[in-house]
Design a protein around this motif. Structure first.
Motif, PDB file in Angstrom:
ATOM      1  N   GLY A  64       0.707  -1.398  -0.098  1.00  0.00           N
ATOM      2  CA  GLY A  64      -0.040  -0.040   0.175  1.00  0.00           C
ATOM      3  C   GLY A  64       0.731   1.270  -0.030  1.00  0.00           C
ATOM      4  O   GLY A  64       2.060   1.149  -0.169  1.00  0.00           O
ATOM      5  N   ARG A  65       0.251   2.523   0.160  1.00  0.00           N
ATOM      6  CA  ARG A  65       1.001   3.558   0.237  1.00  0.00           C
ATOM      7  C   ARG A  65       1.645   3.732   1.458  1.00  0.00           C
ATOM      8  O   ARG A  65       1.542   3.007   2.465  1.00  0.00           O
ATOM      9  CB  ARG A  65       0.023   4.743   0.119  1.00  0.00           C
ATOM     10  N   HIS A  66       2.761   4.517   1.279  1.00  0.00           N
ATOM     11  CA  HIS A  66       3.942   4.354   2.351  1.00  0.00           C
ATOM     12  C   HIS A  66       3.493   5.091   3.503  1.00  0.00           C
ATOM     13  O   HIS A  66       2.764   6.006   3.357  1.00  0.00           O
ATOM     14  CB  HIS A  66       5.266   5.037   1.929  1.00  0.00           C
ATOM     15  N   PHE A  67       3.602   4.413   4.783  1.00  0.00           N
ATOM     16  CA  PHE A  67       3.072   4.977   5.913  1.00  0.00           C
ATOM     17  C   PHE A  67       3.886   4.560   6.981  1.00  0.00           C
ATOM     18  O   PHE A  67       3.939   3.221   7.195  1.00  0.00           O
ATOM     19  CB  PHE A  67       1.451   4.633   6.004  1.00  0.00           C
ATOM     20  N   ASN A  68       4.319   5.401   7.703  1.00  0.00           N
ATOM     21  CA  ASN A  68       4.926   4.832   9.002  1.00  0.00           C
ATOM     22  C   ASN A  68       4.283   5.077  10.326  1.00  0.00           C
ATOM     23  O   ASN A  68       3.953   6.093  10.895  1.00  0.00           O
ATOM     24  CB  ASN A  68       6.262   5.259   9.072  1.00  0.00           C
ATOM     25  N   PRO A  69       3.504   4.089  10.913  1.00  0.00           N
ATOM     26  CA  PRO A  69       2.549   4.232  11.879  1.00  0.00           C
ATOM     27  C   PRO A  69       3.341   4.772  13.168  1.00  0.00           C
ATOM     28  O   PRO A  69       2.784   5.392  14.120  1.00  0.00           O
ATOM     29  CB  PRO A  69       2.006   2.629  12.224  1.00  0.00           C
ATOM     30  N   LEU A  70       4.658   4.460  13.287  1.00  0.00           N
ATOM     31  CA  LEU A  70       5.555   4.694  14.422  1.00  0.00           C
ATOM     32  C   LEU A  70       5.687   6.477  14.412  1.00  0.00           C
ATOM     33  O   LEU A  70       5.970   6.905  15.589  1.00  0.00           O
ATOM     34  CB  LEU A  70       6.835   4.217  14.435  1.00  0.00           C
ATOM     35  N   LEU A  71       5.275   7.043  13.615  1.00  0.00           N
ATOM     36  CA  LEU A  71       5.509   8.492  13.493  1.00  0.00           C
ATOM     37  C   LEU A  71       4.249   9.219  13.680  1.00  0.00           C
ATOM     38  O   LEU A  71       4.198  10.297  13.717  1.00  0.00           O
ATOM     39  CB  LEU A  71       6.020   8.898  12.005  1.00  0.00           C
TER      40      LEU A  71
END
Lengths: 146, 110
Positions: free
Chosen positions: A85-92
């Motif tokens: 999927g689209r780039h997504f860093n949940p930690l941010l």
């Protein structure tokens, strides 16, 4: 000694796959004699991660595959979740304010908040064609096998 | 997941059992929305609730806001330690009055 074990599964980006995910996690934890409290936390964290990907990860309505790998040794369980999927860093994602008043409380962000607290360590890797999130859960002393 | 509704004293008594996840939480949300519109005092029996994720918590939060906005009462009782921990991590234990048993919940203000 029980050998290290790993399980790999590909799931469609559909919430209907949650039942299969729950079943596989349950079987994996039972084979490893993981404490039911720990199994509950892994199950919940994995659902939150999977649901976030299904609901927010894709810009199209095409079918996609989400790859999940469970691996355990004596001390910990390592779970890898890969999507295209689209780039997504949940930690941010900004931390949830759990002290907010009722009127201000929203459900958005609660899922990743739970994941952060249920797991011992999270790592995010941006891949050329998507994301990889690594979740680590340390095993309690009484469930380590010798 | 199953949801059953009964009556005790002046309370609507709702029992939620099994697993509430993001696949079935909309069903719970629809039920609680309709309940929240017509009821003033609600008790929720969580004794057979095995699992709840953030989407189920969201459904309960929506009900709490509906009930509190009209000055009503919403109480939960008999949460398992695992479910209680999810409430604590979420900070929801500060919003929801939580009781150990049906008796404790229905007699809280007597």
């Amino acid at each position: 000694m029980i050998a290290d074990e790993s399980v790999e599964l590909k799931l469609p980006n559909s919430l209907a796959a949650l039942t299969q995910l729950h079943t596989i996690v349950g079987q994996f934890c039972q084979r490893r004699a993981i404490h039911p409290d720990t199994e509950f936390k892994i199950d919940l964290a994995l659902e939150e991660v999977f649901t976030n990907i299904v609901r927010h990860g894709y810009d199209d309505s095409h079918p996609h595959e989400i790859m999940i790998r469970l691996r355990s040794n004596r001390d910990r369980i390592r779970i890898s979740v890969e999507d295209d999927g689209r780039h997504f860093n949940p930690l941010l994602a900004p931390a949830l304010d759990v002290t907010a008043a009722l009127a201000e409380r929203r459900v958005g962000g609660l899922g990743i908040h739970l994941v952060r607290h249920l797991m011992d360590q999270l790592r995010y890797q941006r891949r050329p064609d998507g994301n990889r999130l690594i979740l680590i859960k340390r095993l309690r002393k009484e469930e380590k096998r010798t | 997941m199953t949801v059953r509704e009964g009556k005790i004293d002046s309370f609507a008594l709702v029992e939620v059992t099994g697993r509430v996840n993001s696949e079935n939480s909309e069903t719970l949300k629809d039920f609680l929305q309709e309940l929240g519109k017509r009821e003033q005092q609600v008790l929720i029996d969580c004794s057979a609730l095995e699992y709840i994720s953030s989407s189920g918590l969201g459904a309960l939060l929506m009900l709490l806001k509906l009930i509190q906005n009209k000055g009503g009462i919403l109480r939960l009782f008999s949460l398992s330690p695992r479910i209680a921990e999810v409430f604590e991590i979420s900070g929801f234990d500060k919003f929801f009055p939580i009781f150990s048993s049906l008796e404790a919940a229905r007699r809280a203000d007597t």
